[in-house]
Design a protein around this motif. Structure first.
Motif, mmCIF file in Angstrom:
data_model
loop_
_atom_site.group_PDB
_atom_site.id
_atom_site.type_symbol
_atom_site.label_atom_id
_atom_site.label_comp_id
_atom_site.label_asym_id
_atom_site.label_seq_id
_atom_site.Cartn_x
_atom_site.Cartn_y
_atom_site.Cartn_z
ATOM 1 N N PRO A 159 3.892 5.695 6.727
ATOM 2 C CA PRO A 159 3.909 6.763 5.767
ATOM 3 C C PRO A 159 5.244 7.827 6.235
ATOM 4 N N ALA A 160 5.430 7.544 4.504
ATOM 5 C CA ALA A 160 6.946 8.731 4.786
ATOM 6 C C ALA A 160 6.130 10.053 5.477
ATOM 7 N N LYS A 161 7.091 10.436 6.598
ATOM 8 C CA LYS A 161 7.184 11.687 7.038
ATOM 9 C C LYS A 161 7.717 13.267 6.316
ATOM 10 N N PRO A 162 7.299 14.110 5.779
ATOM 11 C CA PRO A 162 7.492 15.049 5.295
ATOM 12 C C PRO A 162 8.795 15.655 5.567
ATOM 13 N N PHE A 175 1.212 -1.470 0.228
ATOM 14 C CA PHE A 175 0.197 -0.036 -0.160
ATOM 15 C C PHE A 175 0.803 1.559 0.177
ATOM 16 N N CYS A 176 0.964 2.128 -0.891
ATOM 17 C CA CYS A 176 1.150 3.413 -1.020
ATOM 18 C C CYS A 176 0.411 4.653 -1.101
ATOM 19 N N ASP A 177 0.079 5.280 0.352
ATOM 20 C CA ASP A 177 -1.141 5.883 0.090
ATOM 21 C C ASP A 177 -0.618 7.427 -1.846
ATOM 22 N N SER A 178 -0.143 7.488 -1.663
ATOM 23 C CA SER A 178 0.094 8.964 -2.641
ATOM 24 C C SER A 178 -0.011 8.443 -3.807
ATOM 25 N N SER A 179 -0.243 6.371 -4.286
ATOM 26 C CA SER A 179 -0.819 5.755 -4.887
ATOM 27 C C SER A 179 -2.562 5.215 -4.812
ATOM 28 N N HIS A 180 -2.325 5.002 -3.875
ATOM 29 C CA HIS A 180 -3.808 4.336 -3.722
ATOM 30 C C HIS A 180 -4.528 5.223 -2.696
ATOM 31 N N LEU A 194 -3.405 5.066 13.678
ATOM 32 C CA LEU A 194 -2.664 4.892 13.521
ATOM 33 C C LEU A 194 -1.703 5.719 12.391
ATOM 34 N N TYR A 195 -2.436 5.295 12.032
ATOM 35 C CA TYR A 195 -1.426 4.971 10.317
ATOM 36 C C TYR A 195 -1.161 6.225 9.779
ATOM 37 N N GLU A 196 -2.483 7.034 10.146
ATOM 38 C CA GLU A 196 -2.608 8.373 9.888
ATOM 39 C C GLU A 196 -1.236 9.405 11.119
ATOM 40 N N ASN A 197 -1.002 8.994 11.653
ATOM 41 C CA ASN A 197 -0.200 9.967 12.716
ATOM 42 C C ASN A 197 1.416 8.801 12.526
ATOM 43 N N GLY A 198 1.869 8.026 12.033
ATOM 44 C CA GLY A 198 2.971 7.683 11.214
ATOM 45 C C GLY A 198 3.131 6.286 12.665
ATOM 46 N N ALA A 199 2.138 5.849 12.937
ATOM 47 C CA ALA A 199 2.411 4.563 14.025
ATOM 48 C C ALA A 199 1.757 2.930 13.542
#
Length: 217
Positions: free
Chosen positions: A212-215, A112-117, A188-193
């Motif tokens: 997810p990658a951090k800014p 899963f990649c949020d930039s693609s999915h 959790l995912y939305e907060n990088g956890a």
């Protein structure tokens, strides 16, 4: 002495099951937490007994798996059966029930990649619609969290109550991907956890979710 202890334990289990077992399982399936269930029982029960009953129900119904979905592992549970002799006296006999799943599965492995999915919540909801929730699982390591784990602070009250109310084993387990656990995972995912793996058994897809990658990364 051992025989007497066995009988006392069996009688205690049978009495608890007759008084509360069905109600506990029904309320859990309706979406109540362990604490909410305790407050609604006609016969008082300790938090530990309710937790154990719910956890056994989750294992028996395949809501939680100890082995990776699609493996060949078997599971065994113990039940007590009441029997009567010719004089009408009740005795209890312990039986072991063994079940085997339908593995192995040859997975189509994806990432899963949020930039693609897009949003993880929408992605998982779509996959559950395609596959069905009954045979969709996600890996979960809550039993390995420490009390001071900062991930607690990311969760809403009902999320913490749901997680804290279950006797999680100190290992990775595989939780059926119902609405409650999806909301917790996505928070959790939305907060990088969160990172883990989703298993969609019917469509044979195994999807890795990385934090997810951090800014700036």
């Amino acid at each position: 002495m051992a025989g007497q202890d066995y009988f006392k334990n069996a009688l205690s289990d049978f009495t608890f099951e007759a008084a509360n077992g069905g109600a506990i399982r029904h309320l859990w399936d309706l979406g109540y937490t362990v604490q909410q269930i305790r407050e609604r029982l006609a016969f008082p029960a300790s938090s530990q007994r309710v937790q154990e009953c719910v956890w056994k129900h989750m294992l028996d119904k395949g809501m939680v798996l100890r082995q990776e979905p699609g493996s060949l592992a078997t599971s065994q549970r113990t039940e007590f059966v009441r029997e009567y002799d010719k004089y009408g006296r009740a005795t209890f006999r312990r039986i072991n029930i063994t079940s085997e799943n339908n593995g192995p599965i040859f997975w189509r492995e994806l990432a899963f990649c949020d930039s693609s999915h897009g949003k993880l919540s929408d992605y998982l909801a779509g996959k559950c619609l395609e596959n069905g929730e009954e045979n969709a699982y996600i890996s979960w390591d809550f039993g390995l969290w420490e009390k001071e784990d900062t991930r607690w602070d990311l969760l809403e009250g009902w999320m913490r109550e749901y997680l804290a109310g279950l006797p999680w084993e100190k290992r990775i387990v595989y939780h059926r991907m119902g609405g409650r656990i999806r909301e917790i995972i996505c928070r959790l995912y939305e907060n990088g956890a969160y990172n883990g793996t989703c298993y969609f058994v019917e469509i044979k897809e195994k999807i890795t979710i990385m934090e997810p990658a951090k800014p700036g990364e």
